[in-house]
Design a protein around this motif. Structure first.
Motif, PDB file in Angstrom:
ATOM      1  N   TYR A   1      13.724  -3.829  -8.375  1.00 16.44           N
ATOM      2  CA  TYR A   1      13.491  -2.550  -9.041  1.00 16.44           C
ATOM      3  C   TYR A   1      13.503  -1.462  -7.982  1.00 16.44           C
ATOM      4  CZ  TYR A   1      11.379   1.410 -11.330  1.00 16.44           C
ATOM      5  OH  TYR A   1      11.169   2.673 -11.825  1.00 16.44           O
ATOM      6  N   GLY A   2      14.086  -0.342  -8.306  1.00 19.31           N
ATOM      7  CA  GLY A   2      14.067   0.783  -7.389  1.00 19.31           C
ATOM      8  C   GLY A   2      14.158   2.102  -8.124  1.00 19.31           C
ATOM      9  N   ILE A   3      13.509   3.116  -7.562  1.00 17.05           N
ATOM     10  CA  ILE A   3      13.603   4.465  -8.120  1.00 17.05           C
ATOM     11  C   ILE A   3      13.686   5.455  -6.965  1.00 17.05           C
ATOM     12  CG2 ILE A   3      11.079   4.680  -8.321  1.00 17.05           C
ATOM     13  CD1 ILE A   3      11.620   6.417 -10.843  1.00 17.05           C
ATOM     14  N   HIS A   4      14.615   6.378  -7.065  1.00 21.23           N
ATOM     15  CA  HIS A   4      14.832   7.389  -6.029  1.00 21.23           C
ATOM     16  C   HIS A   4      14.651   8.767  -6.655  1.00 21.23           C
ATOM     17  CE1 HIS A   4      16.581   9.241  -2.421  1.00 21.23           C
ATOM     18  NE2 HIS A   4      17.241  10.034  -3.255  1.00 21.23           N
ATOM     19  N   VAL A   5      13.800   9.572  -6.036  1.00 21.30           N
ATOM     20  CA  VAL A   5      13.589  10.934  -6.539  1.00 21.30           C
ATOM     21  C   VAL A   5      13.954  11.927  -5.448  1.00 21.30           C
ATOM     22  CG1 VAL A   5      11.778  10.247  -8.145  1.00 21.30           C
ATOM     23  CG2 VAL A   5      11.157  10.928  -5.826  1.00 21.30           C
TER      24      VAL A   5
ATOM     25  N   LEU B   1       0.827  -1.206   0.000  1.00 25.11           N
ATOM     26  CA  LEU B   1       0.000   0.000   0.000  1.00 25.11           C
ATOM     27  C   LEU B   1       0.859   1.253   0.000  1.00 25.11           C
ATOM     28  CD1 LEU B   1      -2.881  -0.907   2.495  1.00 25.11           C
ATOM     29  CD2 LEU B   1      -2.949  -0.920  -0.012  1.00 25.11           C
ATOM     30  N   ASP B   2       1.976   1.218   0.711  1.00 25.59           N
ATOM     31  CA  ASP B   2       2.872   2.371   0.739  1.00 25.59           C
ATOM     32  C   ASP B   2       3.445   2.644  -0.645  1.00 25.59           C
ATOM     33  OD1 ASP B   2       4.469   4.396   2.272  1.00 25.59           O
ATOM     34  OD2 ASP B   2       6.144   3.159   1.591  1.00 25.59           O
ATOM     35  N   ILE B   3       3.815   1.583  -1.356  1.00 32.38           N
ATOM     36  CA  ILE B   3       4.334   1.734  -2.718  1.00 32.38           C
ATOM     37  C   ILE B   3       3.271   2.353  -3.618  1.00 32.38           C
ATOM     38  CG2 ILE B   3       5.077   0.461  -4.782  1.00 32.38           C
ATOM     39  CD1 ILE B   3       6.392  -1.562  -2.851  1.00 32.38           C
ATOM     40  N   LEU B   4       2.027   1.884  -3.502  1.00 33.03           N
ATOM     41  CA  LEU B   4       0.956   2.417  -4.332  1.00 33.03           C
ATOM     42  C   LEU B   4       0.710   3.890  -4.046  1.00 33.03           C
ATOM     43  CD1 LEU B   4      -1.693  -0.474  -4.278  1.00 33.03           C
ATOM     44  CD2 LEU B   4       0.127  -0.050  -5.936  1.00 33.03           C
ATOM     45  N   GLY B   5       0.778   4.272  -2.766  1.00 37.13           N
ATOM     46  CA  GLY B   5       0.584   5.676  -2.410  1.00 37.13           C
ATOM     47  C   GLY B   5       1.673   6.565  -2.973  1.00 37.13           C
TER      48      GLY B   5
ATOM     49  N   VAL C   1      13.473  -2.650  -1.189  1.00 37.72           N
ATOM     50  CA  VAL C   1      14.769  -2.373  -1.813  1.00 37.72           C
ATOM     51  C   VAL C   1      15.044  -0.877  -1.675  1.00 37.72           C
ATOM     52  CG1 VAL C   1      16.068  -2.386  -3.972  1.00 37.72           C
ATOM     53  CG2 VAL C   1      14.498  -4.277  -3.445  1.00 37.72           C
ATOM     54  N   ASN C   2      16.148  -0.525  -1.031  1.00 34.94           N
ATOM     55  CA  ASN C   2      16.467   0.876  -0.798  1.00 34.94           C
ATOM     56  C   ASN C   2      17.385   1.424  -1.896  1.00 34.94           C
ATOM     57  OD1 ASN C   2      15.085   1.319   1.733  1.00 34.94           O
ATOM     58  ND2 ASN C   2      16.602  -0.044   2.666  1.00 34.94           N
TER      59      ASN C   2
ATOM     60  N   THR D   1      11.906   7.035  -2.004  1.00 37.28           N
ATOM     61  CA  THR D   1      12.277   5.844  -2.763  1.00 37.28           C
ATOM     62  C   THR D   1      11.112   4.872  -2.863  1.00 37.28           C
ATOM     63  OG1 THR D   1      14.611   5.928  -2.145  1.00 37.28           O
ATOM     64  CG2 THR D   1      13.754   3.779  -2.752  1.00 37.28           C
ATOM     65  N   ILE D   2      10.982   4.258  -4.023  1.00 37.24           N
ATOM     66  CA  ILE D   2      10.177   3.053  -4.186  1.00 37.24           C
ATOM     67  C   ILE D   2      11.147   1.938  -4.552  1.00 37.24           C
ATOM     68  CG2 ILE D   2       8.493   1.851  -5.645  1.00 37.24           C
ATOM     69  CD1 ILE D   2       7.003   4.428  -6.005  1.00 37.24           C
ATOM     70  N   GLY D   3      11.099   0.831  -3.839  1.00 39.18           N
ATOM     71  CA  GLY D   3      11.983  -0.278  -4.163  1.00 39.18           C
ATOM     72  C   GLY D   3      11.401  -1.609  -3.734  1.00 39.18           C
ATOM     73  N   PHE D   4      11.480  -2.611  -4.612  1.00 33.94           N
ATOM     74  CA  PHE D   4      10.868  -3.908  -4.320  1.00 33.94           C
ATOM     75  C   PHE D   4      11.407  -4.963  -5.272  1.00 33.94           C
ATOM     76  CE2 PHE D   4       8.233  -1.350  -7.125  1.00 33.94           C
ATOM     77  CZ  PHE D   4       8.055  -2.173  -8.222  1.00 33.94           C
ATOM     78  N   ILE D   5      11.087  -6.232  -4.971  1.00 33.20           N
ATOM     79  CA  ILE D   5      11.363  -7.331  -5.884  1.00 33.20           C
ATOM     80  C   ILE D   5      10.144  -7.471  -6.787  1.00 33.20           C
ATOM     81  CG2 ILE D   5      11.916  -9.785  -6.088  1.00 33.20           C
ATOM     82  CD1 ILE D   5      13.098  -9.607  -3.254  1.00 33.20           C
ATOM     83  N   VAL D   6      10.354  -7.456  -8.089  1.00 33.44           N
ATOM     84  CA  VAL D   6       9.260  -7.301  -9.046  1.00 33.44           C
ATOM     85  C   VAL D   6       8.172  -8.352  -8.896  1.00 33.44           C
ATOM     86  CG1 VAL D   6       8.650  -7.237 -11.499  1.00 33.44           C
ATOM     87  CG2 VAL D   6      10.717  -6.070 -10.694  1.00 33.44           C
TER      88      VAL D   6
END
Length: 216
Positions: free
Chosen positions: A180-184, A87-91, A211-212, A109-114
């Motif tokens: 996968y991860g993306i940092h803004v 839910l945190d990733i979706l938000g 994933v950080n 950051t959003i980071g996770f195993i796909v």
């Protein structure tokens, strides 16, 4: 019947977003798929609210406010069954639709195993579909695109779907998979850091692995 018709519309749109999200993620367009997943789950939750004559423009980046409206329904415990990491990733993904000073106000950051994200997406959609029934004017349950695609074994629905392929959830989530991860960062808008494709394995304990990704 008004609430039923509105819920039916949300349900149709939610499934289309969900299926498109799965297609994008399975084909390597991860952040685009995650944004659509956020849209799909938001619409699925609005199906339930609509059936209770509750119509609110609330997005998953305002999760606590959304939960407060569910407290007015018989489905208030539903959020206890969802993975809070998911839910945190979706938000966050909802805010990541645009990279500007109004949405990216601090480094994040959003980071996770796909495949773990896909697993939670499928679990959440299946759970909501199991709990919700839309009826016709004669009060008979209607067939949905979701149920028809299960029957026809739509490959876009079945690919990497542990539920439809009858794989135990822990076995599926424990598999080695791509991270996968993306940092803004508001200081560097337009130059986000993105990683995609690193193979990792994390033992599933009921929540997705985080994933950080950071810049220094």
């Amino acid at each position: 019947m008004k609430s039923n018709q509105i819920a039916k519309g949300f349900l149709s749109l939610a499934y289309k977003d969900y299926l498109a999200s799965r297609f994008l993620i399975n084909n390597g367009f991860i952040i685009q798929g995650v944004v659509l997943a956020s849209s799909a789950i938001e619409k699925y939750l609005k199906v339930i609210l609509a059936l209770h004559d509750i119509y609110k423009k609330i997005h998953l980046d305002r999760l606590e406010e959304l939960k407060s409206w569910f407290k007015k329904t018989d489905y208030h415990v539903l959020f206890d069954k969802f993975d809070p990491v998911f839910l945190d990733i979706l938000g966050k993904a909802y805010k990541y639709r645009y990279y500007d000073e109004n949405t990216v106000k601090e480094a994040d950051t959003i980071g996770f195993i796909v495949h773990q994200f896909l697993g939670e997406l499928d679990y959440t959609v299946f759970l909501i579909n199991k709990l919700v029934t839309i009826t016709d004017k004669d009060n008979k349950p209607i067939a949905t695109s979701f149920s028809r695609d299960i029957e026809s074994q739509n490959p876009n629905l079945f690919l990497n779907n542990y539920l439809l392929n009858k794989i135990p959830k822990k076995e599926f989530m424990d598999r080695v998979g791509k991270a996968y991860g993306i940092h803004v960062n508001p200081k560097f808008l337009g130059t986000e850091i993105e990683i995609n494709g690193t193979w990792v394995q994390g033992e599933y304990d009921g929540r997705m692995w985080i994933v950080n990704v950071t810049n220094k």
